[in-house]
Design an enzyme around this catalytic site. Structure first.
Site, PDB file in Angstrom:
ATOM      1  N   GLU A   1     -43.943   0.906  21.105  1.00 33.15           N
ATOM      2  CA  GLU A   1     -42.780   0.424  20.283  1.00 33.15           C
ATOM      3  C   GLU A   1     -42.191  -0.591  20.985  1.00 33.15           C
ATOM      4  OE1 GLU A   1     -38.205   1.922  19.098  1.00 33.15           O
ATOM      5  OE2 GLU A   1     -39.420   2.658  20.856  1.00 33.15           O
TER       6      GLU A   1
ATOM      7  N   ASP B   1     -39.730  -5.436  11.546  1.00 34.04           N
ATOM      8  CA  ASP B   1     -39.557  -6.296  10.304  1.00 34.04           C
ATOM      9  C   ASP B   1     -40.083  -5.974   9.179  1.00 34.04           C
ATOM     10  OD1 ASP B   1     -38.422  -7.865  12.460  1.00 34.04           O
ATOM     11  OD2 ASP B   1     -39.641  -9.686  11.921  1.00 34.04           O
ATOM     12  N   VAL B   2     -41.223  -4.960   8.903  1.00 35.24           N
ATOM     13  CA  VAL B   2     -41.720  -4.669   7.854  1.00 35.24           C
ATOM     14  C   VAL B   2     -40.568  -3.595   7.393  1.00 35.24           C
ATOM     15  CG1 VAL B   2     -43.292  -3.198   6.500  1.00 35.24           C
ATOM     16  CG2 VAL B   2     -44.260  -5.309   8.137  1.00 35.24           C
ATOM     17  N   HIS B   3     -40.329  -2.587   8.274  1.00 35.35           N
ATOM     18  CA  HIS B   3     -38.977  -1.706   7.660  1.00 35.35           C
ATOM     19  C   HIS B   3     -37.795  -2.435   7.152  1.00 35.35           C
ATOM     20  CE1 HIS B   3     -35.270   0.488   8.510  1.00 35.35           C
ATOM     21  NE2 HIS B   3     -35.856   1.433   7.994  1.00 35.35           N
ATOM     22  N   HIS B   4     -37.493  -3.436   7.987  1.00 33.47           N
ATOM     23  CA  HIS B   4     -36.093  -4.056   7.615  1.00 33.47           C
ATOM     24  C   HIS B   4     -36.199  -4.796   6.146  1.00 33.47           C
ATOM     25  CE1 HIS B   4     -35.096  -2.935  11.508  1.00 33.47           C
ATOM     26  NE2 HIS B   4     -35.242  -4.160  12.070  1.00 33.47           N
TER      27      HIS B   4
ATOM     28  N   HIS C   1     -37.398   8.417  12.911  1.00 33.55           N
ATOM     29  CA  HIS C   1     -36.443   8.859  13.755  1.00 33.55           C
ATOM     30  C   HIS C   1     -35.188   7.864  13.939  1.00 33.55           C
ATOM     31  CE1 HIS C   1     -38.526   7.561  17.029  1.00 33.55           C
ATOM     32  NE2 HIS C   1     -37.442   7.585  17.878  1.00 33.55           N
ATOM     33  N   ASP C   2     -35.757   6.815  14.269  1.00 33.10           N
ATOM     34  CA  ASP C   2     -34.654   5.820  14.753  1.00 33.10           C
ATOM     35  C   ASP C   2     -33.709   5.324  13.452  1.00 33.10           C
ATOM     36  OD1 ASP C   2     -34.501   5.683  17.617  1.00 33.10           O
ATOM     37  OD2 ASP C   2     -36.178   4.210  17.626  1.00 33.10           O
ATOM     38  N   GLN C   3     -34.481   4.847  12.688  1.00 28.34           N
ATOM     39  CA  GLN C   3     -33.871   4.166  11.205  1.00 28.34           C
ATOM     40  C   GLN C   3     -32.985   5.185  10.528  1.00 28.34           C
ATOM     41  OE1 GLN C   3     -33.633   1.123  11.474  1.00 28.34           O
ATOM     42  NE2 GLN C   3     -35.602   0.446  12.770  1.00 28.34           N
TER      43      GLN C   3
ATOM     44  N   ASP D   1     -42.863   4.676  23.957  1.00 28.76           N
ATOM     45  CA  ASP D   1     -41.294   4.263  23.834  1.00 28.76           C
ATOM     46  C   ASP D   1     -40.825   2.890  24.596  1.00 28.76           C
ATOM     47  OD1 ASP D   1     -38.826   5.252  22.392  1.00 28.76           O
ATOM     48  OD2 ASP D   1     -38.100   5.177  24.621  1.00 28.76           O
TER      49      ASP D   1
END
Length: 565
Positions: free
Chosen positions: A277, A298-301, A365-367, A240
């Site tokens: 992470e 960045d891929v998630h965003h 879980h964060d996003q 983490d």
């Protein structure tokens, strides 16, 4: 043998069976004859106590109670044929044990392993399982890091789950937190200089990885990692927020940890994986420190912004298909350029790093949980986002329930028994995310209803729309594993064409074409002759070289090799 590191203490005692005994000192370590499996004990330091063992393997009465002797060798394993699993080519499934099932236990997770096997994932990633304050928590407020939450099933319960996963062909990754400890029940400072004494991150004091006495502090965390991998048969660790590790020594803690884990992997004869992470966008976590992979936000965003249209806060630089094209071919969008959200340049290029070493997602879980209402992507958005993620050159990670478009939220929840922490948790969360562009109207993290509403509803997958989306996820994972071009992690072999005005893009991966129409009008796209292997909409057609995509749809085309003249 009882032993505890307390280098500055003048007297340490161990209490078991209502008897307190003095311990002997040697090189900062205090030792005394031990007791048999199942005996409760606690320590006194210079007359203060009782305190649980900093390396307690079991805390049956919670954070404030005594420890219990636990012998790993007493457990009988059934996974003798398990040879481990490599990260490359795999799909990860992240879950929170307490909300994955109504029961919220390791045993209940075992009942759902058939669902995961049918889905086609390779690893189960468990959010942290160390003891926490109260009965509900994400797990990042953990202390007693060598122990396992009793309400989940304790140490034997975790071993039974890992054993069952291995026998089902699933690897297990465990989320561990080494950058801070929880605000309650943390007695490490009573024993020695485990903490720096200043804020290392928003969540707590920095761990002493580079100050006086830090050699033993580093061993505390490294031996914790080795325990999970060796004694619990865990296959990998997700570390983490490593950007919050404070270490100025020549050999960074992460490098030391990676070397120890590599040595253990050789001894055990199975692959062991370390995933960091980090928000640094630094491929050096892999190239310098020797970790196996890193999360890549960045891929998630880029994918989130493309399918939802959100451009607030850290999504501000990602509101175009050019961002999707860049992350698909370069891994990082911010690779040294200017970040509007940070107000400065950020990151460095990931040149030469294999795509499989970036763990990427469209939800985690964060996003979800760091949004005020814990809201997920809609099923309509997930059809597109999952199609782009699961055909990408990266290691995909799914978050529990997304495979059927779960309608349940995933909130942030706590159960602090300290009245000050309990009263202020909601306000603390608001302050943490005040710069994220949200109107922060979140439910009270301390309210048990917040936790209960976050539990998955397992009646949903049988509903028509959910079942269709679940089938799409299964088909995408199966297609990824059956066509080498889709699993190929080489970023230099990925090519992207796009039209930002008409909202379509085509990702070329060898003989495969992943075409997506993110707009609200049908579009024709030139892809070359071939066969549609998978489409999200029945209205998709391929005529010659022209692929006709309905609005908000995508298709995967296998291009037919042209004969050489």
């Amino acid at each position: 043998m009882y032993e505890v590191w307390a280098p500055l203490a003048t007297r340490v005692e161990v209490e078991s069976g209502s008897v307190r005994r003095d311990m002997s000192l040697e090189n900062g370590w205090w030792r005394a004859p031990g007791d048999e499996h199942g005996v409760d004990y606690a320590f006194y330091v210079d007359g203060s106590g009782p305190f649980p063992d900093p390396r307690t393997r079991r805390q049956p009465y919670g954070l404030e109670g005594p420890s219990r002797v636990y012998e790993h060798a007493r457990f009988t394993w059934g996974d003798q044929d398990w040879r481990g699993r490599h990260l490359r080519g795999s799909v990860i499934y992240e879950m929170h044990v307490g909300t994955y099932t109504p029961e919220g236990t390791f045993e209940a997770v075992i009942d759902k392993l058939g669902h995961l096997v049918d889905l086609g994932v390779d690893f189960v990633e468990l959010m942290p399982v160390a003891p926490v304050p109260g009965r509900r928590n994400w797990g990042y407020d953990g202390v007693d890091l060598y122990a396992v939450r009793e309400d989940y099933g304790g140490p034997d319960g975790l071993k039974i789950l890992v054993d069952a996963c291995h026998q089902a062909g699933l690897g297990v990754i465990l989320d561990v937190v080494y950058n801070h400890l929880g605000p309650c029940g943390n007695y490490l400072s009573k024993f020695g200089p485990y903490l720096h004494g200043y804020k290392g991150s928003y969540w707590g004091d920095a761990v002493n990885l580079d100050g006086p006495h830090s050699d033993e502090v580093r061993r505390y965390f490294i031996e914790n990692a080795l325990q999970w991998l060796r004694d619990y048969h865990i296959d990998g660790l997700r570390l983490d927020a490593v950007h919050a590790l404070h270490d100025k020594r020549a050999v960074h803690f992460l490098e030391e940890l990676a070397g120890e884990v590599e040595a253990l992997s050789t001894v055990l004869g199975r692959p062991l994986t370390l995933i960091a992470e980090s928000d640094l966008n630094d491929p050096g976590l892999i190239t310098r420190y020797g970790l196996d992979a890193t999360w890549n936000d960045d891929v998630h965003h880029a994918l989130h912004s493309a399918v939802t249209g959100e451009t607030h806060a850290y999504y501000g630089d990602f509101g175009s298909l050019a961002a999707v094209a860049k992350v698909m071919t370069s891994a990082y969008f911010h690779d040294g350029g200017y970040s509007t959200f940070r107000g400065r340049s950020h990151g460095r290029p990931a040149t030469g790093v294999s795509g499989h070493r970036f763990v990427c997602c469209v939800q985690n879980h964060d996003q979800i949980g760091n949004r005020p209402l814990g809201d997920r992507m809609s099923p309509e958005q997930l059809w597109l986002a999952a199609g782009l993620l699961l055909t990408s050159p990266f290691t995909p990670m799914l978050f529990m329930g997304e495979e059927w478009g779960a309608q349940t939220p995933f909130y942030f929840f706590t159960d602090h028994y300290d009245p000050v922490l309990a009263a202020g948790e909601g306000e603390r969360r608001r302050r943490e995310f005040e710069s994220f562009g949200y109107d922060w109207k979140a439910p009270d993290p301390q309210d048990e209803t917040t936790f209960l509403r976050s539990k998955l509803d397992w009646s949903e997958p049988a509903e028509d729309g959910a079942a269709s989306l679940l089938g799409w996820y299964r088909d995408l994972i199966a297609l990824r594993k059956s066509h080498p071009d889709l699993a190929d992690p080489r970023l230099e072999r990925v090519h992207v064409r796009y039209d930002d005005d008409r909202h379509w893009l085509v990702i070329e991966r060898g003989s495969m074409r992943i075409a997506a129409n993110l707009g609200h009008f049908p579009v024709p796209i030139r892809v070359a002759p071939g066969h549609v292997l998978l489409a999200s909409d029945e209205g998709t057609t391929l005529t010659g070289s022209d692929l006709h995509l309905p609005p908000l749809s995508m298709a995967i085309v296998h291009v037919v090799a042209q004969p050489k003249l």
